[in-house]
Design an enzyme around this catalytic site. Structure first.
Site: not given
Length: 427
Positions: A100-104, A123, A151, A167, A220
């Protein structure tokens, strides 16, 4: 490699200005836009979401604007906004963001599911976890909780989530404009550990996904081994079926780089004025959804009267409960009741509770009552708000000990009163 232009006829992809997301309730959108306009920041709508904007006039750094400092906007690459939008969780959904980081993306998911929904952002990195939590705290996204597990499989029940965003860590070849060393760092066989990790995370996601639930996989990078090859792995090795993605407006997309992969999206970075992103969508096949009973949320209840005695209005909180852990107070979303006993997670920080007295954080915007003559400072211009942020004090008059701060009725936070003066303090 040929590309397919899916921009609507007559509309060229936008090529200037940074993108950002409004972080507020629908009714507050005009107020946040007015706050941006007051500092000279002019934006135009992005064509793919009513929440997203692109700067066309930036007289000062957008990240230093009052809208950003008070968490009313989130600056984010336009490609990075697509995974939550394409996952498209409905209002009230319970969603997992696995990396999840950085959170966007986590924050955008929290907006999409609304006040009755729940997002769990995981995270594994402790350093990045702090960034994730700070992002959600600053932007008052209280219907999201956070955890940190390398995990998740041993800790969460099978089929627990109807929507999952994965992601994962990747080589980042789609961000070479910002990180030119990425292609050298992750070249040749160096990328093999990332590929193995991505496959492990895909398998975990398939396990945690409810039958009929949906998984959005995104990276990305432009690396086929982390994109199309991973899509084939998921379809051949996991109980997942493909869901074709409809291309969002305002982007140019390249064709997939494997003939046996279709329905995925690969952002053409240069033509879209955005990072290179890859996205694939899956649905879990077969099975019957597991029905589980929610458990009691942990922590000690904080009485509502304690919040109201501190000048707070809990009506602004989403569905859930206010709980104390020692002297620290957190809001726990109702959806967190699905998490098993003993699972360690953190809710949304609200303030402190000592000897029966609640003290809200300066940034607990969701607790600020509606603007009114006795509620706090409701400013029509920015000069006095800017003075407070610069460390100056203002006369308190007959305002309460913890008055609200507003811009034209938009709640920004709580002020501190010291004697006859008012101060802004993040402590």
């Amino acid at each position: 490699m040929a590309s397919c232009d899916v921009t609507p006829a007559g509309e060229a992809p936008r090529t200037s200005g940074r993108s950002f997301r409004l972080v507020c309730s629908p009714s507050e959108v005009p107020l946040v836009e007015a706050l941006l306009g007051a500092t000279g920041h002019v934006a135009e709508p992005e064509p793919f979401s009513p929440w997203c904007r692109r700067i066309v006039a930036e007289p000062t750094a957008l990240g230093a604007s009052l809208a950003a400092r008070f968490g009313c906007i989130h600056i984010q690459d336009r490609s990075s906004m697509l995974p939550p939008l394409l996952l498209d969780p409905p209002a009230g959904a319970r969603v997992l963001d696995m990396c999840a980081a950085p959170g966007g993306k986590t924050g955008f998911l929290a907006q999409l599911v609304g006040p009755t929904g729940f997002v769990l952002g995981n995270e594994p990195s402790p350093d990045r976890l702090a960034t994730l939590r700070q992002t959600l705290f600053r932007e008052s996204l209280a219907n999201a909780a956070t955890c940190s597990q390398a995990d998740l499989s041993p800790h969460l029940p099978e089929g627990a989530f109807t929507h999952i965003l994965l992601d994962p860590p990747c080589s980042g070849w789609g961000t070479l404009d910002k990180n030119p060393q990425a292609a050298k760092i992750w070249s040749g066989e160096k990328v093999a550990p990332l590929i193995a990790l991505q496959r492990k995370l895909l398998a975990t996601a398939a396990n945690l996904l409810a039958p009929g639930g949906r998984l959005l996989y995104s990276t990305c990078t432009t690396n086929v081994a982390e994109n199309e090859d991973q899509t084939r792995f998921a379809l051949e090795s996991l109980p997942l079926v493909p869901v074709p993605l409809a291309p969002p407006a305002g982007f140019v997309f390249e064709a997939p780089r494997r003939d046996d992969v279709s329905g995925v999206l690969r952002v053409d970075s240069a033509a879209s004025a955005a990072q290179g992103f890859y996205m694939a969508f899956f649905e879990k096949a077969g099975g019957t959804p597991v029905v589980r009973e929610d458990r009691e949320l942990p922590g000690a209840p904080v009485p509502e009267k304690a919040l109201r005695a501190a000048g707070c209005d809990p009506a602004g909180l989403p569905a859930g409960a206010v709980r104390a852990f020692g002297e620290k107070v957190f809001f726990l979303p109702a959806g967190a009741a699905m998490l098993p006993a003993g699972f360690r997670f953190q809710g949304h920080a609200l303030g402190t509770y000592r000897a029966g007295v609640f003290r809200p954080s300066a940034r607990a915007r969701l607790l600020v009552p509606p603007a009114g003559p006795a509620a706090g400072l409701n400013e029509e211009a920015l000069c006095r708000i800017e003075a407070l942020l610069a460390g100056q004090s203002l006369p308190a008059g007959d305002l309460p000990p913890r008055p609200g701060l507003y811009y034209r009725g938009l709640p920004l936070g709580f002020l501190a009163r010291k004697g006859a003066r008012l101060l802004w303090s993040d402590r």
